[in-house]
Scaffold this active site. Structure first.
Site, PDB file in Angstrom:
ATOM      1  N   ARG A 209    -109.627   5.617  23.594  1.00 36.38           N
ATOM      2  CA  ARG A 209    -109.202   4.380  22.937  1.00 36.38           C
ATOM      3  C   ARG A 209    -110.361   3.410  22.770  1.00 36.38           C
ATOM      4  O   ARG A 209    -110.488   2.737  21.753  1.00 36.38           O
ATOM      5  CB  ARG A 209    -108.108   3.684  23.762  1.00 36.38           C
ATOM      6  CG  ARG A 209    -106.808   4.422  23.779  1.00 36.38           C
ATOM      7  CD  ARG A 209    -105.933   3.922  24.881  1.00 36.38           C
ATOM      8  NE  ARG A 209    -106.577   4.125  26.178  1.00 36.38           N
ATOM      9  CZ  ARG A 209    -105.975   3.964  27.345  1.00 36.38           C
ATOM     10  NH1 ARG A 209    -104.729   3.562  27.392  1.00 36.38           N
ATOM     11  NH2 ARG A 209    -106.618   4.185  28.475  1.00 36.38           N
TER      12      ARG A 209
ATOM     13  N   SER B   5     -99.569   3.397  28.968  1.00 38.26           N
ATOM     14  CA  SER B   5     -98.237   3.543  29.578  1.00 38.26           C
ATOM     15  C   SER B   5     -97.998   2.410  30.577  1.00 38.26           C
ATOM     16  O   SER B   5     -96.898   1.866  30.677  1.00 38.26           O
ATOM     17  CB  SER B   5     -98.129   4.883  30.306  1.00 38.26           C
ATOM     18  OG  SER B   5     -98.342   5.938  29.406  1.00 38.26           O
TER      19      SER B   5
ATOM     20  N   HIS C 246    -100.039   8.223  22.358  1.00 40.02           N
ATOM     21  CA  HIS C 246    -100.062   9.662  22.641  1.00 40.02           C
ATOM     22  C   HIS C 246     -99.578  10.460  21.416  1.00 40.02           C
ATOM     23  O   HIS C 246    -100.157  11.477  21.054  1.00 40.02           O
ATOM     24  CB  HIS C 246     -99.138  10.001  23.828  1.00 40.02           C
ATOM     25  CG  HIS C 246     -99.563   9.416  25.140  1.00 40.02           C
ATOM     26  ND1 HIS C 246     -98.731   8.637  25.921  1.00 40.02           N
ATOM     27  CD2 HIS C 246    -100.737   9.506  25.821  1.00 40.02           C
ATOM     28  CE1 HIS C 246     -99.375   8.281  27.020  1.00 40.02           C
ATOM     29  NE2 HIS C 246    -100.592   8.789  26.983  1.00 40.02           N
TER      30      HIS C 246
ATOM     31  N   LYS D 215     -98.836  10.240  43.159  1.00 45.23           N
ATOM     32  CA  LYS D 215     -98.495   9.099  42.300  1.00 45.23           C
ATOM     33  C   LYS D 215     -97.013   8.798  42.409  1.00 45.23           C
ATOM     34  O   LYS D 215     -96.215   9.701  42.613  1.00 45.23           O
ATOM     35  CB  LYS D 215     -98.855   9.411  40.851  1.00 45.23           C
ATOM     36  CG  LYS D 215    -100.228   8.915  40.458  1.00 45.23           C
ATOM     37  CD  LYS D 215    -100.359   8.879  38.946  1.00 45.23           C
ATOM     38  CE  LYS D 215    -101.739   8.424  38.505  1.00 45.23           C
ATOM     39  NZ  LYS D 215    -101.925   8.555  37.059  1.00 45.23           N
TER      40      LYS D 215
HETATM   41  O1  PNS Z   1    -102.964  10.499  31.898  1.00 41.76           O
HETATM   42  P1  PNS Z   1    -104.045  10.639  32.922  1.00 41.76           P
HETATM   43  O2  PNS Z   1    -103.518  10.226  34.275  1.00 41.76           O
HETATM   44  O3  PNS Z   1    -105.301   9.928  32.529  1.00 41.76           O
HETATM   45  O4  PNS Z   1    -104.446  12.211  32.999  1.00 41.76           O
HETATM   46  C1  PNS Z   1    -105.398  12.663  33.924  1.00 41.76           C
HETATM   47  C2  PNS Z   1    -105.461  14.207  33.955  1.00 41.76           C
HETATM   48  C3  PNS Z   1    -104.086  14.809  34.139  1.00 41.76           C
HETATM   49  C4  PNS Z   1    -106.052  14.693  32.658  1.00 41.76           C
HETATM   50  C5  PNS Z   1    -106.413  14.605  35.123  1.00 41.76           C
HETATM   51  O5  PNS Z   1    -106.036  13.915  36.276  1.00 41.76           O
HETATM   52  C6  PNS Z   1    -106.440  16.096  35.417  1.00 41.76           C
HETATM   53  O6  PNS Z   1    -106.847  16.870  34.606  1.00 41.76           O
HETATM   54  N1  PNS Z   1    -105.951  16.481  36.610  1.00 41.76           N
HETATM   55  C7  PNS Z   1    -105.878  17.881  37.006  1.00 41.76           C
HETATM   56  C8  PNS Z   1    -106.787  18.202  38.171  1.00 41.76           C
HETATM   57  C9  PNS Z   1    -108.144  18.658  37.700  1.00 41.76           C
HETATM   58  O7  PNS Z   1    -108.288  19.593  36.947  1.00 41.76           O
HETATM   59  N2  PNS Z   1    -109.191  17.961  38.201  1.00 41.76           N
HETATM   60  C10 PNS Z   1    -110.558  18.235  37.839  1.00 41.76           C
HETATM   61  C11 PNS Z   1    -110.882  17.686  36.461  1.00 41.76           C
HETATM   62  S1  PNS Z   1    -112.190  16.598  36.508  1.00 41.76           S
END
Ligand code: PNS
Length: 182
Positions: free
Chosen positions: A96, A134, A23, A47
């Site tokens: 990645r 992570s 990150h 979560k």
């Molecule tokens: O580290 P992660 O868990 O891969 O991050 C995922 C994240 C936070 C980027 C994604 O879950 C997100 O943007 N959630 C917010 C809800 C949202 O906007 N959903 C629609 C997008 S497709």
């Protein structure tokens, strides 16, 4: 009235449970292109994270203490709404490997549909972090593996506080024990 800080702002969203050197590598790359990068931690009641949101905020603040170009915040609801609210026109995501691509592509296109003014930019971390996640960091640490090259020092410290010392006995102790029993 709160004034917005100037310059370009990119939001780097994620769970960051915990933040890894992968990150941080993406943040560095973001800073080469944008004036400010803001790590935005998703508040996700579904979560069960290892680190609470407050812990994750504190960890990231500690990792970037003294760097005014890196910010950290939390958000809930739609990411694009958050980005628009804070004046960011770019979302950064790390890619990645090919295996990340499908999920990321889907999210980027959905986000574009939700708000076409916000662009998703993918950045690739250094190859040495291409396998890093992570989830793996937590698993490796818990099972006694070394994670010191994979996370900032503050994360290693916090992992030790959570799990205690790594599960594997230290080499010297193992040798002593082997001598005693052998
Ligand atoms: O580290 P992660 O868990 O891969 O991050 C995922 C994240 C936070 C980027 C994604 O879950 C997100 O943007 N959630 C917010 C809800 C949202 O906007 N959903 C629609 C997008 S497709």
């Amino acid at each position: 009235m709160r004034r917005r800080r100037g310059g370009s702002l990119a939001v780097f969203p994620g769970s960051f449970d915990p933040v890894t050197n992968g990150h941080l590598d993406i943040v560095d790359r973001g800073l080469a292109v944008f004036d400010r990068v803001r790590l935005a931690i998703l508040l996700n009641p579904e979560k069960q994270p290892l680190f609470s949101v407050d812990e994750r905020l504190a960890i990231i603040r500690a990792a970037y203490r003294g760097n005014p170009r890196v910010e950290v915040d939390t958000f809930s609801g739609l990411l694009v709404d958050y980005a628009q609210r804070v004046g960011a026109s770019v979302i950064i995501r790390g890619l990645r490997a090919i295996s990340d691509f499908e999920y990321e592509f889907q999210m980027a296109l959905m986000n574009r549909r939700l708000n076409p003014r916000i662009e998703t930019v993918f950045m690739m971390p250094a190859e040495s972090y291409s396998y890093l996640s992570s989830r793996l960091v937590k698993e490796v640490f818990q099972l006694g593996g070394r994670v010191s090259d994979l996370v900032p020092a503050v994360v290693e410290r916090r992992l030790r506080e959570k799990y205690g010392a790594p599960a594997r006995p230290r080499r010297r102790a193992r040798v002593k024990r082997a001598r005693r029993t052998g």
